[in-house]
Write an enzyme that holds these catalytic residues in place. Structure first.
Site, mmCIF file in Angstrom:
data_model
loop_
_atom_site.group_PDB
_atom_site.id
_atom_site.type_symbol
_atom_site.label_atom_id
_atom_site.label_comp_id
_atom_site.label_asym_id
_atom_site.label_seq_id
_atom_site.Cartn_x
_atom_site.Cartn_y
_atom_site.Cartn_z
ATOM 1 N N ASP A 47 0.831 -1.208 0.000
ATOM 2 C CA ASP A 47 0.000 0.000 0.000
ATOM 3 C C ASP A 47 0.868 1.262 0.000
ATOM 4 O OD1 ASP A 47 -2.757 0.245 -0.087
ATOM 5 O OD2 ASP A 47 -3.042 -0.442 1.966
ATOM 6 N N GLU A 70 -5.280 7.299 -0.378
ATOM 7 C CA GLU A 70 -5.857 6.671 0.812
ATOM 8 C C GLU A 70 -4.879 6.696 1.983
ATOM 9 O OE1 GLU A 70 -7.216 2.621 0.347
ATOM 10 O OE2 GLU A 70 -8.491 2.816 2.112
ATOM 11 N N ASP A 124 -6.247 5.010 -5.054
ATOM 12 C CA ASP A 124 -6.264 3.885 -4.116
ATOM 13 C C ASP A 124 -5.072 3.018 -4.491
ATOM 14 O OD1 ASP A 124 -6.699 1.853 -2.371
ATOM 15 O OD2 ASP A 124 -8.858 1.741 -2.712
ATOM 16 N N ILE A 126 -3.793 0.281 -3.263
ATOM 17 C CA ILE A 126 -4.261 -1.105 -3.441
ATOM 18 C C ILE A 126 -5.728 -1.141 -3.053
ATOM 19 C CG2 ILE A 126 -4.175 -3.516 -2.706
ATOM 20 C CD1 ILE A 126 -1.344 -3.411 -2.325
ATOM 21 N N ASP A 127 -6.569 -1.262 -4.054
ATOM 22 C CA ASP A 127 -7.990 -1.418 -3.795
ATOM 23 C C ASP A 127 -8.262 -2.924 -3.765
ATOM 24 O OD1 ASP A 127 -10.704 -0.809 -3.553
ATOM 25 O OD2 ASP A 127 -10.998 -0.950 -5.721
ATOM 26 N N THR A 129 -7.751 -4.930 -0.663
ATOM 27 C CA THR A 129 -6.604 -5.476 0.094
ATOM 28 C C THR A 129 -6.826 -6.953 0.463
ATOM 29 O OG1 THR A 129 -7.626 -4.534 2.062
ATOM 30 C CG2 THR A 129 -5.861 -3.284 1.061
ATOM 31 N N HIS A 216 -19.060 -5.245 2.965
ATOM 32 C CA HIS A 216 -18.967 -4.114 2.035
ATOM 33 C C HIS A 216 -20.216 -3.944 1.178
ATOM 34 C CE1 HIS A 216 -14.286 -4.340 2.157
ATOM 35 N NE2 HIS A 216 -14.824 -4.007 3.302
ATOM 36 N N SER A 240 -12.421 -5.507 -5.203
ATOM 37 C CA SER A 240 -11.859 -4.294 -5.812
ATOM 38 C C SER A 240 -12.668 -3.767 -6.989
ATOM 39 C CB SER A 240 -10.408 -4.525 -6.250
ATOM 40 O OG SER A 240 -10.359 -5.181 -7.508
ATOM 41 N N LYS A 243 -14.567 -5.180 -10.383
ATOM 42 C CA LYS A 243 -15.991 -5.331 -10.688
ATOM 43 C C LYS A 243 -16.413 -4.350 -11.782
ATOM 44 C CE LYS A 243 -17.043 -5.140 -6.141
ATOM 45 N NZ LYS A 243 -15.793 -5.575 -5.491
ATOM 46 N N ARG A 257 -23.588 -2.580 -5.242
ATOM 47 C CA ARG A 257 -22.912 -2.270 -3.978
ATOM 48 C C ARG A 257 -23.943 -1.629 -3.074
ATOM 49 N NH1 ARG A 257 -17.581 -2.230 -3.223
ATOM 50 N NH2 ARG A 257 -16.802 -1.334 -1.303
ATOM 51 N N ASP A 270 -12.347 4.763 -4.320
ATOM 52 C CA ASP A 270 -12.896 3.421 -4.569
ATOM 53 C C ASP A 270 -13.798 3.381 -5.803
ATOM 54 O OD1 ASP A 270 -11.727 1.942 -2.514
ATOM 55 O OD2 ASP A 270 -13.256 2.522 -1.055
HETATM 56 P P1 AMP Z 1 -14.458 -4.407 -2.346
HETATM 57 O O1 AMP Z 1 -13.157 -4.996 -2.770
HETATM 58 O O2 AMP Z 1 -15.358 -4.066 -3.473
HETATM 59 O O3 AMP Z 1 -15.125 -5.209 -1.272
HETATM 60 O O4 AMP Z 1 -14.146 -2.985 -1.738
HETATM 61 C C1 AMP Z 1 -13.014 -2.672 -1.024
HETATM 62 C C2 AMP Z 1 -13.222 -1.297 -0.462
HETATM 63 O O5 AMP Z 1 -14.336 -1.301 0.413
HETATM 64 C C3 AMP Z 1 -12.096 -0.769 0.380
HETATM 65 O O6 AMP Z 1 -11.231 0.001 -0.411
HETATM 66 C C4 AMP Z 1 -12.787 0.092 1.445
HETATM 67 O O7 AMP Z 1 -12.526 1.459 1.226
HETATM 68 C C5 AMP Z 1 -14.262 -0.154 1.217
HETATM 69 N N1 AMP Z 1 -15.051 -0.385 2.422
HETATM 70 C C6 AMP Z 1 -14.629 -0.524 3.699
HETATM 71 N N2 AMP Z 1 -15.684 -0.672 4.540
HETATM 72 C C7 AMP Z 1 -16.802 -0.619 3.772
HETATM 73 C C8 AMP Z 1 -18.210 -0.698 4.064
HETATM 74 N N3 AMP Z 1 -18.678 -0.875 5.303
HETATM 75 N N4 AMP Z 1 -19.065 -0.594 3.016
HETATM 76 C C9 AMP Z 1 -18.615 -0.422 1.770
HETATM 77 N N5 AMP Z 1 -17.305 -0.339 1.445
HETATM 78 C C10 AMP Z 1 -16.403 -0.442 2.425
HETATM 79 MG MG MG Z 2 -10.165 0.703 -1.852
#
Ligand code: AMP
Ligand code: MG
Length: 329
Positions: A47, A70, A124, A126-127, A129, A216, A240, A243, A257, A270
């Site tokens: 990161d 970030e 970001d 690393i989106d 993680t 998420h 990430s 999608k 989402r 994001d």
């Molecule tokens: P994903 O890989 O689509 O699940 O998304 C990863 C991203 O979700 C990370 O970069 C975070 O910034 C974000 N994230 C963290 N907590 C939450 C939450 N409660 N709802 C939605 N996104 C989140």
């Molecule tokens: Mg992210």
């Protein structure tokens, strides 16, 4: 010459460099026992190193441009930081020769700009993680925002299948110029190929994608929404902004989402790059209520809740209506 040619090529170089750093760290450091460790975790190292490398490149190309990233370097500024040394090594391997600790910290902190100017980049490093640690999907996401509009969007996706049986894809787009998929590791590939969304014949034939992490996005609601639309296929769960890439190139037609908490606000880094990639591939991106994503409220999408990306057309309205039916509102 297009209006954003220089930004596009500098951005592409920066994302490719960061992807190399992430891949190198993953190859060296990701092992079963590093999953749970907070300090010195490979994702922490990658990161910081990814943000340093992107900011270093942007500083060279556009010294006056703020970067809204970030990460910040405060955690690395302690007197005897082993983490700082590890990050520094990861950056050195990419920039060639050891730049020393101070420049690496200052590159990372270049990413601390507030998101309030008329022009800034958002990153970001690393989106996804969790995907990075699982050896699955993650992305380096970089976008340029001007007057609240995303005008350049880049997604480096080291683990997506490439066109030659290997891995790695780079999605690059400038507002109004279409979306392209380039080779991630081959700097000579400046053009790549155009990508476009795919339109299923009916919503029932659509495939939808969502987060792997149930925290998420509300996966119970998405299952009900899919059932309402008549979708029978299983959700495509990937981490990430990959999608957004999946929707942009027709691997899926819907990305849902759905907030799991009323008070969560999506972060601009994001979504900025992914949104433009989908729109330039012919798709449509809104929040879960059908409103446009507003990049005018600082570091978060404060005026929006959730995200819906689709191939566009009638299907988008159908999805928004199904969300309202399931979630109310
Ligand atoms: P994903 O890989 O689509 O699940 O998304 C990863 C991203 O979700 C990370 O970069 C975070 O910034 C974000 N994230 C963290 N907590 C939450 C939450 N409660 N709802 C939605 N996104 C989140
Ligand atoms: Mg992210």
């Amino acid at each position: 010459m297009g209006r954003y040619d220089r930004e596009l090529s500098a951005g592409i170089e920066a994302v490719r460099a960061a992807a190399r750093v992430c891949r190198a760290v993953a190859q060296r450091l990701v092992t079963a026992d590093t999953h749970e460790k907070k300090d010195q975790s490979p994702v922490t190292v990658a990161d910081f190193a990814s943000q340093a490398v992107v900011c270093q490149r942007l500083e060279r190309a556009f010294p006056g441009d703020p970067v809204v990233g970030e990460e910040d370097a405060s955690e690395l500024r302690g007197a005897a930081s082993a983490l700082r040394a590890t990050v520094q090594r990861a950056v050195s391997a990419e920039v060639g020769g050891d730049p020393g600790a101070a420049p690496v910290l200052s590159w990372i902190d270049r990413g601390r700009a507030p998101a309030d100017g008329h022009r800034y980049w958002t990153l970001d490093p690393i989106d996804g993680t969790k995907g990075f640690l699982r050896g699955e999907q993650y992305a380096v996401a970089l976008a340029l925002i001007e007057e609240g509009e995303v005008v350049v969007g880049l997604l480096g996706c080291p683990n997506l299948p490439d066109d030659a049986g290997g891995q790695g894809a780079l999605f690059a787009t400038v507002r109004g110029g279409g979306a392209r998929r380039l080779a991630l590791w081959d700097a000579a590939d400046a053009e790549g190929r155009r990508i476009e969304v795919a339109h299923p014949r009916s919503p029932a034939e659509a495939r939808f994608c969502e987060s792997v992490e149930s925290a998420h996005s509300d996966q119970e609601h998405s299952a009900k929404i899919a059932a309402l639309l008549g979708i029978r296929s299983e959700p495509y769960r990937i981490d990430s902004q990959c999608k957004y890439a999946a929707v942009a190139e027709g691997d899926a037609s819907i990305y849902l989402r759905l907030p799991t908490r009323q008070d969560y606000r999506e972060k601009i880094w994001d979504h900025a790059a992914g949104k433009l990639v989908v729109e330039e591939a012919g798709g449509c991106v809104t929040d879960a209520g059908g409103a446009e994503l507003a990049f005018r409220h600082g570091r978060t999408l404060a005026a929006n809740q959730g995200v819906v990306a689709t191939c566009g057309g009638a299907i988008h309205e159908r999805v928004i209506a199904a969300i309202q039916q399931v979630r109310g509102g």
